[in-house]
Design a protein around this motif. Structure first.
Motif, PDB file in Angstrom:
ATOM      1  N   GLN A  14       0.830  -1.216   0.000  1.00 17.69           N
ATOM      2  CA  GLN A  14       0.000   0.000   0.000  1.00 17.69           C
ATOM      3  C   GLN A  14       0.860   1.261   0.000  1.00 17.69           C
ATOM      4  OE1 GLN A  14      -3.119   0.232   2.969  1.00 17.69           O
ATOM      5  NE2 GLN A  14      -3.177  -1.983   3.096  1.00 17.69           N
ATOM      6  N   VAL A  15       2.050   1.116   0.578  1.00 20.19           N
ATOM      7  CA  VAL A  15       2.945   2.266   0.706  1.00 20.19           C
ATOM      8  C   VAL A  15       4.286   1.920   0.063  1.00 20.19           C
ATOM      9  CG1 VAL A  15       4.151   3.774   2.347  1.00 20.19           C
ATOM     10  CG2 VAL A  15       1.865   2.905   2.905  1.00 20.19           C
ATOM     11  N   ARG A  16       4.838   2.865  -0.699  1.00 21.02           N
ATOM     12  CA  ARG A  16       6.176   2.684  -1.244  1.00 21.02           C
ATOM     13  C   ARG A  16       7.091   3.727  -0.612  1.00 21.02           C
ATOM     14  NH1 ARG A  16       6.793   2.128  -7.515  1.00 21.02           N
ATOM     15  NH2 ARG A  16       5.859   4.203  -7.567  1.00 21.02           N
ATOM     16  N   LEU A  17       8.322   3.333  -0.338  1.00 18.42           N
ATOM     17  CA  LEU A  17       9.233   4.263   0.323  1.00 18.42           C
ATOM     18  C   LEU A  17      10.627   4.220  -0.276  1.00 18.42           C
ATOM     19  CD1 LEU A  17       9.959   5.375   3.795  1.00 18.42           C
ATOM     20  CD2 LEU A  17      11.628   3.797   2.844  1.00 18.42           C
ATOM     21  N   TRP A  18      11.255   5.396  -0.337  1.00 18.00           N
ATOM     22  CA  TRP A  18      12.667   5.528  -0.693  1.00 18.00           C
ATOM     23  C   TRP A  18      13.295   6.354   0.430  1.00 18.00           C
ATOM     24  CZ3 TRP A  18       8.506   5.813  -3.645  1.00 18.00           C
ATOM     25  CH2 TRP A  18       8.471   5.161  -4.878  1.00 18.00           C
ATOM     26  N   ALA A  19      14.457   5.944   0.905  1.00 16.61           N
ATOM     27  CA  ALA A  19      15.161   6.750   1.908  1.00 16.61           C
ATOM     28  C   ALA A  19      16.636   6.744   1.539  1.00 16.61           C
ATOM     29  CB  ALA A  19      14.945   6.178   3.305  1.00 16.61           C
ATOM     30  N   ALA A  20      17.250   7.923   1.605  1.00 17.46           N
ATOM     31  CA  ALA A  20      18.632   8.021   1.126  1.00 17.46           C
ATOM     32  C   ALA A  20      19.482   8.922   2.005  1.00 17.46           C
ATOM     33  CB  ALA A  20      18.639   8.578  -0.305  1.00 17.46           C
ATOM     34  N   VAL A  21      20.766   8.562   2.092  1.00 17.57           N
ATOM     35  CA  VAL A  21      21.774   9.463   2.644  1.00 17.57           C
ATOM     36  C   VAL A  21      22.633   9.893   1.462  1.00 17.57           C
ATOM     37  CG1 VAL A  21      23.863   9.572   4.073  1.00 17.57           C
ATOM     38  CG2 VAL A  21      21.784   8.540   4.987  1.00 17.57           C
ATOM     39  N   THR A  22      22.830  11.207   1.310  1.00 18.57           N
ATOM     40  CA  THR A  22      23.510  11.731   0.109  1.00 18.57           C
ATOM     41  C   THR A  22      24.609  12.736   0.462  1.00 18.57           C
ATOM     42  OG1 THR A  22      21.812  13.452  -0.039  1.00 18.57           O
ATOM     43  CG2 THR A  22      21.440  11.467  -1.343  1.00 18.57           C
ATOM     44  N   THR A  23      25.135  12.649   1.661  1.00 24.50           N
ATOM     45  CA  THR A  23      26.108  13.636   2.145  1.00 24.50           C
ATOM     46  C   THR A  23      27.310  13.773   1.206  1.00 24.50           C
ATOM     47  OG1 THR A  23      25.461  12.995   4.380  1.00 24.50           O
ATOM     48  CG2 THR A  23      27.454  14.340   4.167  1.00 24.50           C
ATOM     49  N   GLU A  24      27.895  12.633   0.828  1.00 21.94           N
ATOM     50  CA  GLU A  24      29.130  12.695   0.033  1.00 21.94           C
ATOM     51  C   GLU A  24      28.889  13.236  -1.371  1.00 21.94           C
ATOM     52  OE1 GLU A  24      31.531   9.164   0.113  1.00 21.94           O
ATOM     53  OE2 GLU A  24      31.312   8.996   2.281  1.00 21.94           O
ATOM     54  N   LEU A  25      27.801  12.816  -1.995  1.00 23.77           N
ATOM     55  CA  LEU A  25      27.590  13.292  -3.369  1.00 23.77           C
ATOM     56  C   LEU A  25      27.219  14.774  -3.391  1.00 23.77           C
ATOM     57  CD1 LEU A  25      24.410  13.452  -4.762  1.00 23.77           C
ATOM     58  CD2 LEU A  25      24.522  11.063  -4.164  1.00 23.77           C
ATOM     59  N   CYS A  26      26.527  15.240  -2.347  1.00 22.52           N
ATOM     60  CA  CYS A  26      26.216  16.674  -2.270  1.00 22.52           C
ATOM     61  C   CYS A  26      27.493  17.474  -2.019  1.00 22.52           C
ATOM     62  CB  CYS A  26      25.191  16.955  -1.175  1.00 22.52           C
ATOM     63  SG  CYS A  26      23.547  16.332  -1.575  1.00 22.52           S
ATOM     64  N   GLU A  27      28.396  16.921  -1.205  1.00 22.73           N
ATOM     65  CA  GLU A  27      29.664  17.602  -0.957  1.00 22.73           C
ATOM     66  C   GLU A  27      30.524  17.608  -2.229  1.00 22.73           C
ATOM     67  OE1 GLU A  27      31.054  19.566   1.000  1.00 22.73           O
ATOM     68  OE2 GLU A  27      33.201  19.324   0.681  1.00 22.73           O
ATOM     69  N   GLU A  28      30.485  16.523  -2.976  1.00 28.86           N
ATOM     70  CA  GLU A  28      31.248  16.503  -4.231  1.00 28.86           C
ATOM     71  C   GLU A  28      30.714  17.571  -5.196  1.00 28.86           C
ATOM     72  OE1 GLU A  28      32.189  12.771  -6.068  1.00 28.86           O
ATOM     73  OE2 GLU A  28      32.920  13.779  -7.886  1.00 28.86           O
ATOM     74  N   ALA A  29      29.387  17.691  -5.266  1.00 26.94           N
ATOM     75  CA  ALA A  29      28.789  18.722  -6.131  1.00 26.94           C
ATOM     76  C   ALA A  29      29.221  20.113  -5.672  1.00 26.94           C
ATOM     77  CB  ALA A  29      27.265  18.605  -6.116  1.00 26.94           C
TER      78      ALA A  29
END
Ligand code: ZN
Length: 295
Positions: A14-29
């Motif tokens: 009934q529910v779909r979920l995505w959860a992410a940690v993106t610290t390194e890729l945001c720092e690279e950007a």
């Protein structure tokens, strides 16, 4: 590499979920584009959303998110694929606005409240899918929620957060996205809303060391949750010297000859990753030569 995204379902799909940690890729950007804090947060939020949304694609398909607001940032462009590869840029990386409150960067002010959010999906040989909605407030999360509601008829909740440290580095970044599938029960919807209203800012959760699994557990508290997939995320751009050479070739013999005469060399900068490809007079002469042979 500590960045990754989990994808899962709860309450029998009934529910779909995505959860992410993106610290390194945001720092690279941030490092690649030398973004100032407000621009870092805006780009980081779109990169995080792109990373999660890209995982819904198949094969070599590419998702592009364009946020075109009337604020000082200009446009934000992010692409992502199903392999967890993301890249992106902002038009004006040195955008910096006073914080709305301590620790709350004014992303909405930098993006602007008037404008459009465009999503396109380049599905290989098939025709590209595109959808766009007017911005709600330029804070990205609510703008994407509107996109999912209006363009994909999917009720969603999206939280995106980038915490920028006092030295301007990205200290913590991440997000989650939950969607109610057709036929989801009222109880699931109410439970989800209660859970989300209780949560602290998602960047704070990441800063406290919470993993995507921990975040999912809190978002879906009281629900029966199953992880379907875990995907590492990273910033990567497929540009290369060969591609730059193709671009030069595409200019044609005449234009290249005048470029050579006027500037003596060429430097092509990739807007997505900031990589530079330099071509000397000798390189340019060689390309012009090749073009004349092909003609
Ligand atoms: Zn590039």
């Amino acid at each position: 590499m500590s960045d990754y995204c989990i994808r899962g379902t709860a309450n029998d799909g009934q529910v779909r979920l995505w959860a992410a940690v993106t610290t390194e890729l945001c720092e690279e950007a941030r490092q690649r584009h030398d973004t100032y804090p407000t621009a870092t947060a805006a780009l980081g939020r779109v990169l995080t959303a792109g990373a999660m949304m890209g995982l819904n694609l198949k094969g070599q398909d590419i998702l592009t998110i364009r946020v075109n607001g009337d604020g000082p940032l200009g446009s934000i462009v992010v692409t992502a694929n199903a392999m967890g590869v993301v890249r992106g840029y902002v038009d004006n990386p040195h955008t910096q606005l006073p914080a709305k409150s301590p620790g709350k960067l004014d992303v909405g002010g930098a993006v602007g409240k008037n404008g459009l959010l465009h999503i396109s999906k380049d599905l290989g040989l098939k025709e590209a899918y595109t959808g766009s909605v007017p911005l709600v407030n330029g804070e990205i999360g609510e703008d994407l929620t509107r996109y999912f509601a209006e363009s994909e008829q999917t009720p969603s909740a999206i939280a995106l957060g980038v915490l920028v440290d006092t030295d301007n580095r990205v200290r913590a970044a991440g997000g989650f996205m939950v969607q109610l599938m057709p036929g989801a029960s009222e109880e699931s919807a109410i439970q989800l809303e209660e859970n989300i209203n209780r949560l602290p800012q998602v960047s704070r959760m990441v800063d406290e060391g919470l993993t995507p699994e921990d975040i999912a557990e809190q978002v879906l508290a009281g629900m029966d949750f199953q992880i379907l997939e875990t995907t590492p995320l990273y910033f990567h751009c497929p540009c290369s010297r060969e591609r730059s050479q193709w671009i030069l070739k595409g200019m044609g013999q005449e234009e290249l000859s005048s470029l050579l005469a006027e500037q003596g060399s060429a430097e092509l900068v990739c807007s997505f990753c900031g990589n530079k490809h330099n071509f000397t007079a000798e390189d340019l002469a060689k390309i012009i030569d090749e073009l004349s042979c092909e003609a």
